[in-house]
Design a protein around this motif. Sequence first.
Motif, PDB file in Angstrom:
ATOM      1  N   LEU A 254      49.950  28.273  68.463  1.00  0.00           N
ATOM      2  CA  LEU A 254      49.989  29.585  67.712  1.00  0.00           C
ATOM      3  C   LEU A 254      50.594  30.927  68.205  1.00  0.00           C
ATOM      4  CD1 LEU A 254      46.513  29.067  65.180  1.00  0.00           C
ATOM      5  CD2 LEU A 254      49.300  28.512  65.056  1.00  0.00           C
ATOM      6  N   VAL A 255      49.887  31.196  69.676  1.00  0.00           N
ATOM      7  CA  VAL A 255      50.223  32.507  70.389  1.00  0.00           C
ATOM      8  C   VAL A 255      51.514  32.024  70.995  1.00  0.00           C
ATOM      9  CG1 VAL A 255      49.582  32.904  72.942  1.00  0.00           C
ATOM     10  CG2 VAL A 255      47.267  32.329  71.658  1.00  0.00           C
ATOM     11  N   VAL A 256      52.333  30.896  71.106  1.00  0.00           N
ATOM     12  CA  VAL A 256      53.434  31.036  71.368  1.00  0.00           C
ATOM     13  C   VAL A 256      54.290  31.645  70.596  1.00  0.00           C
ATOM     14  CG1 VAL A 256      55.501  29.983  71.922  1.00  0.00           C
ATOM     15  CG2 VAL A 256      53.420  29.731  73.578  1.00  0.00           C
ATOM     16  N   LEU A 257      53.856  31.157  69.514  1.00  0.00           N
ATOM     17  CA  LEU A 257      54.968  31.537  68.131  1.00  0.00           C
ATOM     18  C   LEU A 257      54.585  32.856  67.331  1.00  0.00           C
ATOM     19  CD1 LEU A 257      53.730  28.620  65.701  1.00  0.00           C
ATOM     20  CD2 LEU A 257      55.973  28.938  67.028  1.00  0.00           C
ATOM     21  N   ALA A 258      52.796  32.900  68.084  1.00  0.00           N
ATOM     22  CA  ALA A 258      53.017  34.802  67.571  1.00  0.00           C
ATOM     23  C   ALA A 258      53.535  35.877  68.105  1.00  0.00           C
ATOM     24  CB  ALA A 258      51.465  35.603  67.965  1.00  0.00           C
TER      25      ALA A 258
END
Length: 284
Positions: A254-258
């Motif tokens: 999720l952090v990478v996608l954000a």
Amino acid sequence: MAVAAMLMIQATNALSVPLIEQLGAAGTAWLRLAFGALFFIVIARPPLRRVRRVDVLPLVGLGVATGVMMVAFLSAVDRIPLGTAVAIEFLGPLTVAAIRSHSRRMLVWPVLALAGVILLTEPWHRQVDLVGVGFAALAGTGWGVYILLTQKVGDRFSGVSGLSITIPIAAVVTAFVGVPQVAGHFEWWVLLVAAGLALLSPVIPFGLEMLALRRMTHTAFGTLMALEPAFGVVLGLVVLHQIPSLAQVAGIVLVVLAGAGAQRGGIRNRPTGDPDPAPLEERV
């Protein structure tokens, strides 16, 4: 080259853990910054004659932000897993990107990253190290301020010349908390280790980033940089044997996608007459 630079930065953070156990987080941060300052002064003589009165506050502010970011991040790594610390710190630049976009839709990315951080810290297990999370959040705040001031300083001093001023300032600032720790637990082998870590980050990665950005757009580089929390997890696993749970893996995703999503429309028009494009100097 960009991937190698990010891997070296996270490898340096992981390899700093034994030094933190010997000297403390502040002592380790000060030694890394002190040697980094020496290397940058040798590589590029600080352009002090070009410093105007209006430049003083941004330069000092950038140096202070760098020092706070380094001490806070290493203090976080001393208490929580590396990947988790990087992900929490990453909230700083994500929030800056969202606010400066002047678009409410961009706020979805920090919220998505925050959801990832919750999965990473797993508060339902009631074993959250709030002090470690607080240090990582402080590092993220420092990173956000660093981005804003780097942009201002970068309009006046390009590349290594800017770092040859701000890194020494950071070393002086951190000396107040770092020197007492080093003085109490000093051994000569520590100097060699600290010098090697300073070369691993920021000296060599900075050069790699500079070369990479000659071949990539800033948006492409920023999107690639979103992988850094994932690199933190990988280096934490390989070097520190910090095994993430499935929920923590989902949180990193999720952090990478954000981070990647926040780069959409993130190209900045450079002001007329500013120096040659500088690399993305958003970490130490």
